[in-house]
Write a protein that holds these residues in place. Structure first.
Motif, PDB file in Angstrom:
ATOM      1  N   ASN A  22      21.893  38.112 -28.575  1.00  0.00           N
ATOM      2  CA  ASN A  22      21.365  38.172 -29.935  1.00  0.00           C
ATOM      3  C   ASN A  22      19.896  37.780 -30.033  1.00  0.00           C
ATOM      4  O   ASN A  22      19.339  37.742 -31.130  1.00  0.00           O
ATOM      5  N   ARG A  23      19.277  37.456 -28.901  1.00  0.00           N
ATOM      6  CA  ARG A  23      17.845  37.122 -28.825  1.00  0.00           C
ATOM      7  C   ARG A  23      17.493  35.933 -29.711  1.00  0.00           C
ATOM      8  O   ARG A  23      16.368  35.818 -30.190  1.00  0.00           O
ATOM      9  N   VAL A  53      12.393  34.789 -37.879  1.00  0.00           N
ATOM     10  CA  VAL A  53      11.286  34.350 -38.728  1.00  0.00           C
ATOM     11  C   VAL A  53      10.343  35.532 -38.910  1.00  0.00           C
ATOM     12  O   VAL A  53       9.913  36.141 -37.927  1.00  0.00           O
ATOM     13  N   GLY A  54      10.055  35.877 -40.139  1.00  0.00           N
ATOM     14  CA  GLY A  54       9.170  37.001 -40.404  1.00  0.00           C
ATOM     15  C   GLY A  54       9.695  38.309 -39.861  1.00  0.00           C
ATOM     16  O   GLY A  54       8.907  39.186 -39.475  1.00  0.00           O
ATOM     17  N   GLY A  55      11.026  38.434 -39.803  1.00  0.00           N
ATOM     18  CA  GLY A  55      11.629  39.659 -39.306  1.00  0.00           C
ATOM     19  C   GLY A  55      11.710  39.768 -37.798  1.00  0.00           C
ATOM     20  O   GLY A  55      12.180  40.786 -37.279  1.00  0.00           O
ATOM     21  N   ARG A  56      11.272  38.751 -37.070  1.00  0.00           N
ATOM     22  CA  ARG A  56      11.287  38.783 -35.611  1.00  0.00           C
ATOM     23  C   ARG A  56      12.238  37.729 -35.067  1.00  0.00           C
ATOM     24  O   ARG A  56      12.258  36.584 -35.539  1.00  0.00           O
ATOM     25  N   THR A  57      13.023  38.107 -34.067  1.00  0.00           N
ATOM     26  CA  THR A  57      13.915  37.147 -33.427  1.00  0.00           C
ATOM     27  C   THR A  57      13.118  36.151 -32.595  1.00  0.00           C
ATOM     28  O   THR A  57      11.932  36.356 -32.294  1.00  0.00           O
ATOM     29  N   LEU A  58      13.791  35.084 -32.203  1.00  0.00           N
ATOM     30  CA  LEU A  58      13.133  34.045 -31.422  1.00  0.00           C
ATOM     31  C   LEU A  58      12.576  34.587 -30.112  1.00  0.00           C
ATOM     32  O   LEU A  58      11.372  34.449 -29.823  1.00  0.00           O
ATOM     33  N   THR A  59      13.424  35.213 -29.291  1.00  0.00           N
ATOM     34  CA  THR A  59      12.933  35.663 -27.991  1.00  0.00           C
ATOM     35  C   THR A  59      12.090  36.922 -28.109  1.00  0.00           C
ATOM     36  O   THR A  59      11.317  37.235 -27.206  1.00  0.00           O
ATOM     37  N   GLY A  60      12.204  37.640 -29.237  1.00  0.00           N
ATOM     38  CA  GLY A  60      11.262  38.716 -29.496  1.00  0.00           C
ATOM     39  C   GLY A  60       9.870  38.191 -29.773  1.00  0.00           C
ATOM     40  O   GLY A  60       8.885  38.918 -29.630  1.00  0.00           O
ATOM     41  N   ALA A 112      27.268  30.861 -28.534  1.00  0.00           N
ATOM     42  CA  ALA A 112      26.054  30.890 -29.356  1.00  0.00           C
ATOM     43  C   ALA A 112      25.532  32.313 -29.522  1.00  0.00           C
ATOM     44  O   ALA A 112      24.909  32.641 -30.550  1.00  0.00           O
ATOM     45  N   GLU A 113      25.769  33.178 -28.529  1.00  0.00           N
ATOM     46  CA  GLU A 113      25.346  34.584 -28.650  1.00  0.00           C
ATOM     47  C   GLU A 113      26.076  35.297 -29.782  1.00  0.00           C
ATOM     48  O   GLU A 113      25.590  36.273 -30.331  1.00  0.00           O
TER      49      GLU A 113
END
Length: 294
Positions: A109-110, A176-183, A291-292
């Motif tokens: 899920n990034r 955050v702001g439409g972006r995943t953490l790892t993205g 968590a995924e």
């Protein structure tokens, strides 16, 4: 206000008084005994966490305690930015503002962060889970260059919640702001079942002087097998470094490496010279996989 301590094993396993948890525990399935415990946080609770952790409050939480001078084995990180490592802020079971160190890792899920179990809940105290959790990757002297990610779920081994064993946790965060953490910052691969040996670089934000949790510090040295399904490395980081990553095959030119454990506890309350972390075996894999899906 306090920082989450890196404690000797005997103290880390103590069960303390129970207080009501604000998160919602997911029920275990009837098909098989649960191996993990998950706490979820409502959208309202996540918004409250973001409002709670102002930049000023983040700076105050390390400056409110004095854990003595930074030890000789601990150095300030001056290499390439380690964007995946940051501070995990939360409110503990006593209502105190506190924090740990955590790491963004690769996941389906990034959106998964890994840290120590005692950064999510008290050991051997099932109802004492923490609240108002946010992850700030790349935190540096008040700068929050990649944003503040609210935690929507925390996952720990059932053995940590009930018996204080397997000090590992995974956290699922919102975009955050439409972006995943790892993205946004990337994610470290996790090596489950990796044996002891080889050079390890362990990172953390200990609340020692002069940094007081405001700068990323590290220790480096060979890992060794330890009792109780743990590993050890030479390191004298203390409270606030809890949950920080142990990176194998670490390249200081790129800031990249593979997660093989996390900071759990030292060998003494004062003047510790070794850091211990859990072996990331089948239990840690189950925590990560849960968590995924959170």
């Amino acid at each position: 206000m306090r920082v989450a301590p890196v404690l000797p094993r005997t103290l880390a396993a103590l069960a303390l008084a129970v207080v009501p948890a604000l998160g919602t525990a997911l029920p275990a399935t009837a098909a098989a005994p649960a191996t993990t415990d998950t706490v979820t946080y409502t959208p309202q609770e996540r918004r409250a966490a973001l409002a709670h952790w102002t930049p000023a409050r983040m700076k105050e939480v390390g400056g409110a305690v004095d854990l003595g001078p930074t030890g000789p084995l601990t150095k300030k990180w001056t290499g390439a930015p380690v964007k995946t490592v940051g501070r995990l802020f939360f409110v503990n079971q006593k209502g105190d503002d506190t924090y740990c160190t955590a790491t963004a890792v690769k996941s389906g899920n990034r959106s998964v962060v890994m840290a120590a179990g005692h950064c999510a809940r008290l050991p051997a105290s099932p109802d004492n889970t923490y609240t108002d959790l946010v992850f700030v990757p790349g935190y540096d002297r008040g700068a929050r260059p990649y944003g503040v990610f609210p935690v929507r779920a925390s996952v720990t081994p059932r053995s940590w919640a009930q018996d204080g064993e397997n000090d590992i946790a995974a956290f699922t965060v919102d975009p955050v702001g439409g972006r995943t953490l790892t993205g946004t910052v990337g994610g470290r691969p996790v090596a489950f079942g990796r044996p002891a040996g080889g050079r390890i670089t362990a990172f953390g934000y200990p609340a020692t002087r002069p940094q007081r949790g405001e700068e990323l510090l590290y220790c480096a040295g060979p890992s060794k097998a330890a009792p109780h399904q743990e590993l050890s490395v030479p390191c004298d980081m203390s409270g606030g470094a809890s949950g920080g990553p142990w990176l194998a095959d670490f390249d200081p030119r790129t800031g990249l490496g593979t997660l093989v454990s996390v900071n759990s506890h030292g060998d003494a309350l004062d003047h510790s010279t070794a850091m211990y972390g859990p072996v990331l075996g089948a239990t840690a894999r189950q925590v990560h996989e849960r968590a995924e899906r959170a």
